[in-house]
Design a protein around this motif. Structure first.
Motif: not given
Length: 193
Positions: A3-8, A36-47
């Protein structure tokens, strides 16, 4: 976190739309942020996974003896270990042998006790991972994700199986990214830009 990621993400997309003067409504911006939230979350998890790959992995799935006290062998790309006090015809050892003969996904088996099997697999697809979960009756309440690794515990007959899926986290991230991309392409099909 989502939810926080989605808001940002919504805030950043809204700013970009205004700066670039794109013809998107507030509803379009909201939908874009949600998709876009799940894709961005996946990119962050990759890091985060990159950092996790460099850290040593602690195996706390089953109590085991000193690695020096194991009989270790390798067969068809799968390393197998068994405690010297465990009989080779015990249920856990026989299950490990049966699975090694028919499954190429296996990379490691350990039999610390006659009714315990620690099994590491590297499935190539999520469908293969789901097969392992079903085949070994892994309790979904025990499934945990640790970066790129997913673990779970179940019972197969009289054997307690501690399953470890290498790279399953990356497969889950790829699936989430593909689902997001498919929803986005359908949502913006025919849009003028």
């Amino acid at each position: 976190m989502s939810r926080d990621l989605q808001h940002r993400l919504h805030t950043r997309v809204d700013l970009a739309v205004k700066v670039l003067d794109l013809p998107l409504s507030a509803e379009d911006i909201e939908r874009l942020a949600v998709e876009l939230t799940p894709a961005v979350k996946a990119i962050l998890a990759e890091g985060a996974d990159t950092a996790a790959e460099l850290a040593p992995i602690t195996y706390a799935v089953a109590e085991t003896a000193d690695p020096g006290e194991r009989c270790v062998s390798e067969w068809a790309g799968c390393t197998s270990a068994i405690h010297p006090d465990v009989p080779e015809d015990c249920p856990a050892a026989l299950l490990a042998l049966e699975l090694r003969r028919v499954q190429s996904d296996m990379t490691y088996t350990d039999v610390p006790r006659p009714a315990d099997l620690v099994l590491t697999v590297r499935p190539r697809t999520l469908r293969a991972w789901e097969w392992w979960l079903q085949r070994l009756s892994i309790d979904t309440d025990t499934v945990e994700r640790l970066g790129r690794t997913v673990t779970g515990t179940g019972r197969y007959g009289e054997v307690t199986v501690h399953l470890r899926g290498d790279n399953v986290g990356a497969l889950l991230d790829d699936e989430a990214a593909q689902q997001s991309a498919a929803r986005l392409s359908g949502a913006f099909a025919g849009h003028p830009w």
